[in-house]
Design a protein around this motif. Structure first.
Motif, PDB file in Angstrom:
ATOM      1  N   VAL A  49      42.025  29.105  32.763  1.00 15.62           N
ATOM      2  CA  VAL A  49      42.359  29.364  34.176  1.00 15.62           C
ATOM      3  C   VAL A  49      41.262  30.227  34.763  1.00 15.62           C
ATOM      4  CG1 VAL A  49      44.010  30.392  35.770  1.00 15.62           C
ATOM      5  CG2 VAL A  49      44.831  29.185  33.729  1.00 15.62           C
ATOM      6  N   GLN A  50      40.447  29.642  35.631  1.00 15.67           N
ATOM      7  CA  GLN A  50      39.289  30.331  36.192  1.00 15.67           C
ATOM      8  C   GLN A  50      39.216  30.095  37.697  1.00 15.67           C
ATOM      9  OE1 GLN A  50      37.146  32.271  34.536  1.00 15.67           O
ATOM     10  NE2 GLN A  50      37.889  31.860  32.452  1.00 15.67           N
ATOM     11  N   VAL A  51      38.980  31.158  38.455  1.00 21.63           N
ATOM     12  CA  VAL A  51      38.644  31.076  39.875  1.00 21.63           C
ATOM     13  C   VAL A  51      37.453  32.012  40.099  1.00 21.63           C
ATOM     14  CG1 VAL A  51      40.979  30.467  40.656  1.00 21.63           C
ATOM     15  CG2 VAL A  51      40.325  32.877  40.477  1.00 21.63           C
ATOM     16  N   ALA A 108      41.553  35.748  38.690  1.00 17.20           N
ATOM     17  CA  ALA A 108      41.682  34.905  37.498  1.00 17.20           C
ATOM     18  C   ALA A 108      42.555  35.587  36.454  1.00 17.20           C
ATOM     19  CB  ALA A 108      40.303  34.590  36.926  1.00 17.20           C
ATOM     20  N   ARG A 157      46.153  34.247  34.978  1.00 20.14           N
ATOM     21  CA  ARG A 157      46.402  34.037  33.547  1.00 20.14           C
ATOM     22  C   ARG A 157      47.669  34.768  33.109  1.00 20.14           C
ATOM     23  NH1 ARG A 157      40.588  33.918  33.333  1.00 20.14           N
ATOM     24  NH2 ARG A 157      40.400  36.172  33.023  1.00 20.14           N
TER      25      ARG A 157
END
Length: 204
Positions: free
Chosen positions: A157-159, A165, A169
């Motif tokens: 899960v990455q932004v 982020a 998570r």
């Protein structure tokens, strides 16, 4: 430390921090991308790590050592086993240690030491799961291999905003923990991943 040794230590920290970011995003990235991210010359990087393989091995070992320490801390917690387990899960997701090790699987040659550390981590995790299950806190069909892949999925899960982020998570970890804690369970399809399936990813 002398000025030169202190600078070398700072460079090593910069290199390892940069390598975690670069290889978490793309395990196939060249080692030059790490030097660029760290803001050090490629020669400074090669003085510390002779190859990309050696750098990846160091990252994986650091991740496993952090994971082992968190597992031992959870086992040493003599409070409520479920609370100890959820705290362990939260800290591991925050650190990203196990997730990074899984993310790097298959991209470097695993050493005998890494295999031993991985097996030790697996044994400790099994002990933690057994203790949590014994008090009814954890659904009975969760196994060690399940946690390995769940950590990897959460870390994916990455932004753009790192703080956001981390928040996301933890959000999805909370959902997973509720599913793992629920006494009303639907049997999971198929068996959990085996030790051979998980460890074999390092040698593909």
């Amino acid at each position: 430390m002398s000025g030169r040794r202190a600078q070398a230590a700072r460079n090593d920290t910069l290199i390892l921090d940069a390598a975690r970011e670069v290889f978490l995003a793309d395990p196939s990235a060249p080692i030059s991308a790490v030097a660029e991210r760290a803001g050090v010359g490629i020669s400074a990087l090669y003085r510390r790590y002779a190859s990309k393989d050696e750098l990846l091995q160091r990252l994986a070992s650091d991740g496993l050592q952090r994971y082992i320490a968190e597992t031992e801390a959870a086992l040493a917690d003599d409070g409520d086993p479920w609370n100890a387990f959820t705290g362990f899960m939260s800290r591991c997701v925050e650190a990203g240690s196990s997730s990074l090790t899984q993310r790097l699987s298959g991209s470097f040659t695993a050493t005998e030491e890494l295999n031993r550390e991985g097996y030790r981590a697996s044994q400790l995790t099994q002990e933690l799961l057994d203790r949590t299950k014994a008090t009814g806190g954890l659904r009975p069909d969760i196994e060690v291999g399940d946690l390995s892949l769940l950590f990897e999925q959460l870390q994916s899960v990455q932004v753009k905003d790192p703080d956001r982020a981390r928040q996301l998570r933890q959000r999805y970890l909370t959902l997973l923990l509720e599913a793992m804690h629920s006494p009303f369970v639907t049997p999971l399809p198929g068996p959990p991943p085996s030790w051979q399936e998980i460890s074999g990813r390092y040698n593909d």
